[in-house]
Motif scaffolding. Structure first.
Motif, short mmCIF file in Angstrom:
data_model
loop_
_atom_site.label_atom_id
_atom_site.label_comp_id
_atom_site.label_asym_id
_atom_site.label_seq_id
_atom_site.Cartn_x
_atom_site.Cartn_y
_atom_site.Cartn_z
N LYS A 1 0.84 -1.19 0.00
CA LYS A 1 0.00 0.00 0.00
C LYS A 1 0.89 1.26 0.00
O LYS A 1 0.62 2.23 -0.70
N ASN A 2 1.95 1.18 0.81
CA ASN A 2 2.87 2.30 0.93
C ASN A 2 3.55 2.62 -0.40
O ASN A 2 3.60 3.77 -0.84
N HIS A 3 4.04 1.57 -1.04
CA HIS A 3 4.69 1.75 -2.34
C HIS A 3 3.75 2.38 -3.35
O HIS A 3 4.11 3.27 -4.11
N PHE A 4 2.53 1.91 -3.30
CA PHE A 4 1.51 2.39 -4.22
C PHE A 4 1.30 3.88 -4.00
O PHE A 4 1.24 4.67 -4.96
N PHE A 5 1.25 4.27 -2.77
CA PHE A 5 1.03 5.68 -2.41
C PHE A 5 2.16 6.56 -2.96
O PHE A 5 1.93 7.59 -3.58
N ILE A 6 3.40 6.08 -2.75
CA ILE A 6 4.55 6.84 -3.23
C ILE A 6 4.53 6.96 -4.76
O ILE A 6 4.79 8.02 -5.32
N ALA A 7 4.16 5.85 -5.41
CA ALA A 7 4.09 5.86 -6.87
C ALA A 7 3.11 6.91 -7.35
O ALA A 7 3.38 7.67 -8.30
N ILE A 8 1.96 6.96 -6.72
CA ILE A 8 0.95 7.94 -7.12
C ILE A 8 1.46 9.36 -6.92
O ILE A 8 1.31 10.23 -7.78
#
Lengths: 140, 216
Positions: free
Chosen positions: B3-10
Motif C-alpha cells: 500500500k505504501n509503495h503504491f502511495f509513493i508511486a501515485i
C-alpha cells in the motif's frame, strides 16, 4: 382475459394512429426545414452567418421579419438570381451585391426559403414548391 | 507495505504531471530551416538553426498609403489572403478573424494584415469600403493591395498559402483560408484554417503564448 388483451391492443393501435397522423403540411414543413438547413449551410451561411446574423454591412441579417414578410413574393427570386439593388433591413442600408445561385433547383429554393423564414426568430409558415415555382417564373 | 509503495508511486506520478504542466509551452516553427554557424557576443562559434522568414514587402494599404514591413516590425501579426468579391470562404474567414481582432484590438503588439489576391478589382478604395463595412477602422488591420506577381509570390513562397486565378471557380480566384501567425522575428509560428471555429479559437489561445516568449 384474452378478450381484454385483444381489446387493449386494439385501443393502443388506434391511439398510435391518431398520434402519428399529423397533417400533410406539418410533415412537409419538417422536410423542407431539414433539407433547407443543409442548403443554407452550403450556400448562405458564409455570408449570412450560422444564426442569420449577417456580416457587418457587407451582408444583411436575415432576422428582419417585416422585410421578409413584405418581400415574401420576391424572396425566391432573390435567392436564385441574387440582388444588386440597395436593400433596407432593420433600418440599415445594404449596398453590396448578393450573388445568384442559379444552380439551385426550384425545390431547393423553396426549401431554403422555408428554412430562412422559419428560423432566426422568423415564423412565417410553409410555402409549397408549386408557389415558389410560379414565383420563379415571374422574376423580373 | 505494498500500500505504501503504491502511495509513493501515485505521489511521484502526480508530481511529474504537475511539473510537466509548468514547462513553458512554445509554438512550433514552420517552413524551411537550416543550420548556420554564428558567433555570439563573446566571439565563440556555435551552430544555430535559422528559420524561414518573411522578406521585406511594400504595398498600398486601404488608405492608398505605401505600407511596408516597417508597420509590422517588432510586432506579431496574423496574415491572410482574400478578395472582396469572394462569396465562398472569405466571409467566414473574416467573420472569425473579426472575433480575434476584437479580442486583441487594444494590444499594441498584435497586428492584422490581409492581402487581396484580386489585383484587377480590389484597388485601395475598394478595400477601404470593405474594411468599413466589415467594421474595421484604423491601422491595426491593414488591407493591402499589390501586383499579382508580388502578392502571389509572397503568398506561396513565404506564407505558404496557395492562391491562384481560376476561371472555373465561381468568383474567378481560388485560395486557401489560412490565418498565418508571424512572430516578431518574421518567422511563421502557426497556420489556422480561418473557416473552422475551433482552429480560430486555438489561434486566440496561441497569441498570448507567442507574446509570452518575448516577455523575459
Amino acid at each position: 382475459m384474452r378478450k381484454f388483451i385483444i381489446h387493449s391492443i386494439l385501443i393502443c393501435s388506434v391511439i398510435a394512429i391518431i398520434i402519428s397522423c399529423q397533417n400533410q403540411e406539418t410533415i412537409d414543413l419538417q422536410n423542407y426545414m431539414s433539407n433547407g438547413k443543409d442548403i443554407y449551410k452550403a450556400k448562405c451561411q458564409n455570408c449570412h452567418g450560422e444564426n442569420g446574423e449577417g456580416l457587418g454591412q457587407l451582408a444583411p441579417p436575415l432576422t428582419d421579419s417585416v422585410f421578409l414578410k413584405t418581400n415574401k413574393a420576391r424572396l425566391a427570386c432573390i435567392i436564385k438570381n441574387g440582388a444588386s439593388e440597395t436593400l433596407v433591413i432593420h433600418d440599415k442600408t445594404y449596398q453590396e451585391k448578393m450573388p445568384g445561385f442559379p444552380e439551385l433547383a426550384d425545390i431547393d429554393v423553396a426549401q431554403v426559403m422555408v428554412y430562412v423564414t422559419n428560423s432566426f426568430g422568423n415564423k412565417q409558415g410553409f410555402v409549397s414548391y408549386d408557389q415558389v415555382s410560379t414565383q420563379l417564373q415571374n422574376c423580373k | 507495505m505494498i500500500k505504501n509503495h503504491f502511495f509513493i508511486a501515485i505521489c511521484l506520478a502526480l508530481f511529474t504531471f504537475f511539473y510537466a504542466c509548468k514547462q513553458d509551452k512554445k509554438l512550433p516553427f514552420y517552413g524551411e530551416r537550416h543550420a548556420e554557424t554564428v558567433k555570439d557576443a563573446n566571439g565563440t562559434e556555435k551552430i544555430d538553426t535559422v528559420y524561414q522568414t518573411i522578406p521585406n514587402w511594400s504595398f498600398l494599404n486601404q488608405d492608398s498609403v505605401v505600407t511596408t514591413n516597417k508597420a509590422t516590425d517588432g510586432k506579431i501579426y496574423i496574415a491572410d489572403f482574400f478578395f472582396t468579391s469572394c462569396t465562398t470562404i472569405c466571409p467566414t474567414m473574416h467573420r472569425n478573424l473579426m472575433t480575434v481582432y476584437n479580442e486583441f484590438k487594444s494590444n499594441p503588439d498584435v497586428m492584422f494584415v490581409s492581402h487581396t489576391i484580386d489585383f484587377k478589382y480590389d484597388k485601395p478604395s475598394v478595400l477601404k469600403k470593405y474594411a468599413q463595412k466589415l467594421g474595421v477602422d484604423g491601422s491595426k488591420w491593414q488591407f493591402l493591395y499589390g501586383t499579382k506577381d508580388s502578392v502571389y509570390t509572397l503568398a506561396e513562397k513565404n506564407y505558404l498559402v496557395a492562391v491562384g486565378e481560376d476561371s472555373t471557380a465561381k468568383d474567378g480566384y481560388i485560395h486557401q483560408g489560412y490565418l498565418v501567425l508571424i512572430d516578431k522575428d518574421r518567422r511563421i509560428r502557426g497556420a489556422y484554417d480561418g473557416t473552422k471555429e475551433d482552429q480560430v479559437e486555438q489561434l486566440k489561445r496561441d497569441i498570448p503564448v507567442l507574446l509570452a516568449e518575448y516577455k523575459k
